[in-house]
Write a protein that holds these residues in place. Structure first.
Motif, PDB file in Angstrom:
ATOM      1  N   ALA A 193       0.036  23.750  75.592  1.00 15.74           N
ATOM      2  CA  ALA A 193       0.430  25.147  75.805  1.00 15.74           C
ATOM      3  C   ALA A 193       1.942  25.287  75.881  1.00 15.74           C
ATOM      4  O   ALA A 193       2.518  26.245  75.351  1.00 15.74           O
ATOM      5  CB  ALA A 193      -0.220  25.677  77.085  1.00 15.74           C
ATOM      6  N   VAL A 194       2.607  24.343  76.550  1.00 15.31           N
ATOM      7  CA  VAL A 194       4.068  24.396  76.646  1.00 15.31           C
ATOM      8  C   VAL A 194       4.698  24.270  75.258  1.00 15.31           C
ATOM      9  O   VAL A 194       5.707  24.916  74.954  1.00 15.31           O
ATOM     10  CB  VAL A 194       4.586  23.301  77.595  1.00 15.31           C
ATOM     11  CG1 VAL A 194       6.101  23.159  77.478  1.00 15.31           C
ATOM     12  CG2 VAL A 194       4.215  23.635  79.030  1.00 15.31           C
ATOM     13  N   ASN A 195       4.111  23.446  74.399  1.00 11.44           N
ATOM     14  CA  ASN A 195       4.639  23.318  73.037  1.00 11.44           C
ATOM     15  C   ASN A 195       4.516  24.619  72.263  1.00 11.44           C
ATOM     16  O   ASN A 195       5.410  24.981  71.496  1.00 11.44           O
ATOM     17  CB  ASN A 195       3.925  22.181  72.301  1.00 11.44           C
ATOM     18  CG  ASN A 195       4.574  20.840  72.543  1.00 11.44           C
ATOM     19  OD1 ASN A 195       5.531  20.468  71.866  1.00 11.44           O
ATOM     20  ND2 ASN A 195       4.070  20.114  73.534  1.00 11.44           N
ATOM     21  N   VAL A 196       3.404  25.322  72.446  1.00 15.01           N
ATOM     22  CA  VAL A 196       3.276  26.639  71.812  1.00 15.01           C
ATOM     23  C   VAL A 196       4.343  27.581  72.356  1.00 15.01           C
ATOM     24  O   VAL A 196       5.010  28.300  71.605  1.00 15.01           O
ATOM     25  CB  VAL A 196       1.868  27.229  72.052  1.00 15.01           C
ATOM     26  CG1 VAL A 196       1.755  28.601  71.386  1.00 15.01           C
ATOM     27  CG2 VAL A 196       0.794  26.297  71.510  1.00 15.01           C
ATOM     28  N   LEU A 197       4.514  27.567  73.670  1.00 16.43           N
ATOM     29  CA  LEU A 197       5.517  28.418  74.313  1.00 16.43           C
ATOM     30  C   LEU A 197       6.912  28.103  73.781  1.00 16.43           C
ATOM     31  O   LEU A 197       7.702  29.015  73.473  1.00 16.43           O
ATOM     32  CB  LEU A 197       5.464  28.217  75.827  1.00 16.43           C
ATOM     33  CG  LEU A 197       6.410  29.079  76.666  1.00 16.43           C
ATOM     34  CD1 LEU A 197       6.021  30.545  76.588  1.00 16.43           C
ATOM     35  CD2 LEU A 197       6.408  28.597  78.122  1.00 16.43           C
ATOM     36  N   TRP A 198       7.227  26.817  73.678  1.00  9.75           N
ATOM     37  CA  TRP A 198       8.529  26.393  73.147  1.00  9.75           C
ATOM     38  C   TRP A 198       8.742  26.938  71.734  1.00  9.75           C
ATOM     39  O   TRP A 198       9.786  27.526  71.422  1.00  9.75           O
ATOM     40  CB  TRP A 198       8.582  24.862  73.182  1.00  9.75           C
ATOM     41  CG  TRP A 198       9.683  24.235  72.370  1.00  9.75           C
ATOM     42  CD1 TRP A 198      10.889  24.776  72.034  1.00  9.75           C
ATOM     43  CD2 TRP A 198       9.670  22.932  71.795  1.00  9.75           C
ATOM     44  NE1 TRP A 198      11.626  23.885  71.292  1.00  9.75           N
ATOM     45  CE2 TRP A 198      10.904  22.746  71.134  1.00  9.75           C
ATOM     46  CE3 TRP A 198       8.737  21.890  71.790  1.00  9.75           C
ATOM     47  CZ2 TRP A 198      11.215  21.553  70.456  1.00  9.75           C
ATOM     48  CZ3 TRP A 198       9.062  20.710  71.127  1.00  9.75           C
ATOM     49  CH2 TRP A 198      10.292  20.551  70.470  1.00  9.75           C
ATOM     50  N   ASN A 199       7.740  26.766  70.876  1.00 12.04           N
ATOM     51  CA  ASN A 199       7.884  27.194  69.477  1.00 12.04           C
ATOM     52  C   ASN A 199       8.129  28.695  69.351  1.00 12.04           C
ATOM     53  O   ASN A 199       9.027  29.129  68.629  1.00 12.04           O
ATOM     54  CB  ASN A 199       6.636  26.804  68.689  1.00 12.04           C
ATOM     55  CG  ASN A 199       6.502  25.302  68.525  1.00 12.04           C
ATOM     56  OD1 ASN A 199       7.464  24.560  68.690  1.00 12.04           O
ATOM     57  ND2 ASN A 199       5.302  24.847  68.203  1.00 12.04           N
TER      58      ASN A 199
END
Length: 675
Positions: free
Chosen positions: A152-158
């Protein structure tokens, strides 16, 4: 600020595009869509995993977007099954990473932030609840909540890296406290912490609205990790990323602590840059080879034992003999997962840390500069001469600190030997390390992506500012000789790009302690300082590059160096070398852009100074330019409109006008001398 780098692989050749689209449409219509609504969690998980795999192919993304994949996957982030949540988040991660800016914008428009933020908050609450008895994924030792949070954090980062609305939602929904909760898990889950650190870098850049959220507690979390002493490459990357985030939020730091904080940031960058990437590749590859050997031996022993056991069973129960090799147990999907690449992860983390450190250092040096337009105005006025006069301390003849840098930044750069370490990064990659990577398919991308081209970031943003505002001297120091060749082989184009890029920072911050010397060397000076001949050899290599940017960088470096040397005694011979080189480039380069930059550099070098005047006469600069002036005008008429953009033509027009003025100035100078 930082170049996007994700863990997924995005591909798909032109020949396979049509088949891929047919496959996508079939998968979506008859398999995935019904299965996403299936009552069985296993089926829903399989559907999300299928989408995730397909979304790694760029050409498949439009077909999924047409079928509204974002709105299909969004609710799955809050599915009752933790496995479904993780695979859905992984699919959205692939979509955002492979789709780029437009796809991320579309994801925000389709309101992916609502379920994403809800999932992040639930995971945060789950982590607190699991501190006593962590929720383990079935059949593994991993923490399910942390794995979901990582995706989820990776989606948020992107999406935050690509979309301002996503950043606003991050601010308003208090996501900072949530991700900082994840960051505290760095000692047990470094992957999650690194993902958070990447995300923080994205959301803290140019985000004044977020600054008020960084209270004492938030600063303490960042500080505790930056002060940690873990020595793995992943921890080095984590500290480097967080140091970049702290630089972004430096306005929240009390003025009394600014100097110590900046020094701490650059100390982290220094520790990252000092590690030898080539030696690390060699060491890690040896470790991987040894580990795989031991694993193979252990598996062989296990298989022998299994064969013996099964032989006994066959004798007793008349069962068929199982095939040789590792027995595949029920529900074992290990063959679908990527192989364990711990050592490769360490090297990749180191290279990313060094790349990140270098890019942030560039931002630190450029962030306080005026805009390019302001410098253009300054360069065409008499203020540039005033700056040059004021940049030298009367009586000492030595350049003062660059005006673009605060005293704290300049002192920290020099105290941590940053310019010296950047020059060291320009060395040609270790030949043994390169050979190792060349013979290993999984390691080979390191050569293309990191060891050569990306190991030193392009520092072009400093160029314009350097030419007028940062004419700092290349004073004496302990910089090593810039490598021009690797054994008997010259540095390739990528190496020249790296070397040229790395020279910007020493040119711009060398005033306080110096990093590179082009001045005449005394007998007492160390022999490893850079010489004019070495610089010219580098420029000779670079000017033959087919890359126009490399050639522009070469002549610009000489313009900066020459303009400084023109004000120093006994530099006429070096100025003659520089002048002849720039004249030849201006007259012979196939690109008008490069020719124009070479003329600009000539104007800088020979604008003022007794040594410059002496060298100009000896290389017959004035007659050469007078002869070349009509040729340059003719080239602009013939080539200009068809090949170059409006901006480039505007710059070339300025060069043409400055050429006329410079010739008039040189004629006047010669007349004054005669009288």
């Amino acid at each position: 600020m930082i170049t996007r780098g994700k863990t997924v692989q995005c591909g798909g050749g032109e020949n396979d595009r049509f088949c891929l689209l047919l496959q996508c449409n079939f998968l979506i219509s008859f398999v995935v869509s019904p299965q996403l609504q299936h009552p069985s969690a296993d089926v829903r998980e399989f559907a999300c995993a299928s989408i995730s795999k397909m979304l790694q192919q760029k050409h498949a993304i439009p077909a999924f977007l047409q079928r509204d994949v974002v709105r299909c996957l969004g609710p799955m982030l809050l599915d009752q099954s933790l496995a479904v949540r993780e695979t859905a988040a992984g699919a959205l991660r692939n979509l955002s990473a492979c789709g780029g800016f437009e796809v991320c914008d579309d994801m925000v428009t389709k309101d992916i932030m609502t379920p994403l933020v809800a999932l992040l908050k639930e995971c945060s609450a789950g982590l607190e609840a699991n501190e006593v008895s962590p929720t383990k994924c079935q059949g593994t030792k991993k923490n399910c909540v942390e794995d979901i949070a990582n995706e989820a954090v990776n989606v948020l980062w992107n999406v935050c890296e690509c979309n301002g609305t996503a950043v606003s939602v991050f601010n308003k929904e208090g996501c900072l406290d949530v991700v900082l909760q994840y960051l505290k898990k760095f000692s047990t889950n470094i992957d999650l912490a690194i993902s958070v650190a990447h995300c923080l870098q994205a959301v803290t850049e140019d985000n004044p609205e977020l600054l008020s959220s960084f209270n004492v507690s938030a600063h303490q979390v960042l500080e505790s990790i930056m002060l940690s002493q873990d020595s793995t490459m992943e921890h080095i990357l984590l500290r480097t990323l967080l140091a970049g985030s702290v630089w972004n939020i430096k306005d929240t730091i009390p003025s009394s602590s600014q100097a110590s904080t900046i020094n701490a940031i650059l100390k982290i960058f220094s520790e990252s840059l000092v590690v030898d990437a080539g030696e690390t590749v060699i060491h890690m590859k040896e470790a991987e080879t040894q580990r795989l050997k031991l694993t193979a031996e252990a598996e062989t022993e296990e298989n022998v034992g299994d064969t013996i056991d099964n032989s006994v069973l066959n004798e007793d129960d008349e069962m068929e003999e199982p095939p040789k090799g590792k027995i595949k147990r029920d529900n074992d999907i290990s063959d679908l997962l990527p192989a364990d690449k711990w050592e490769l992860k360490q090297v990749t983390a180191l290279l990313m840390a060094q790349q990140t450190a270098l890019e942030i250092i560039v931002n630190m040096c450029c962030s306080e500069d005026p805009s390019d337009d302001e410098w253009e105005e300054l360069s065409s006025s008499d203020e540039s001469d005033l700056f040059m006069e004021n940049s030298y301390d009367e009586g000492s003849g030595q350049p003062m600190s660059p005006l673009c840098l605060s005293a704290e930044v300049h002192a920290a750069l020099m105290n941590n030997l940053i310019p010296k370490k950047i020059l060291e990064k320009t060395a040609f990659p270790n030949s043994v390390a390169v050979d190792i990577c060349m013979h290993s398919p999984s390691w080979k991308p390191l050569i293309r992506n990191s060891l050569k081209q990306r190991h030193v970031p392009p520092l072009a943003p400093m160029l314009r500012r350097s030419q007028v505002g940062l004419r700092v001297a290349l004073s004496a120091g302990a910089a090593p000789t810039v490598p021009i060749s690797h054994g008997s082989q010259p540095v390739g184009a990528a190496g020249v790009v790296a070397v040229c890029g790395a020279l910007w920072l020493p040119l711009c911050v060398g005033a306080g302690g110096g990093t590179c010397r082009l001045l005449p060397r005394s007998r007492t000076e160390p022999r490893h300082c850079m010489t004019p001949e070495q610089l010219m050899t580098l420029c000779e290599a670079g000017i033959h590059s087919s890359n126009i940017s490399v050639r522009v960088n070469v002549v610009s470096i000489l313009g900066i160096a020459g303009s400084v040397l023109a004000k120093v005694e006994d530099t006429a011979e070096t100025l003659k070398m520089i002048g002849k080189f720039l004249l030849e480039v201006a007259m012979k380069d196939s690109s008008l852009v490069v020719a124009g930059e070479a003329l600009d550099a000539l104007f800088d070098v020979f604008a003022d100074g007794k040594e410059a005047e002496k060298a100009a006469v000896q290389i017959k600069l004035l007659p050469a330019l007078k002869e070349f002036q009509p040729v340059f005008k003719m080239r602009m008429r013939k080539e200009g409109k068809g090949q170059y953009s409006t901006d480039q033509l505007c710059v070339l027009d300025n060069v043409k006008m400055n050429l006329r003025r410079f010739i008039a100035y040189q004629e006047k100078l010669g007349g004054e001398k005669t009288t």
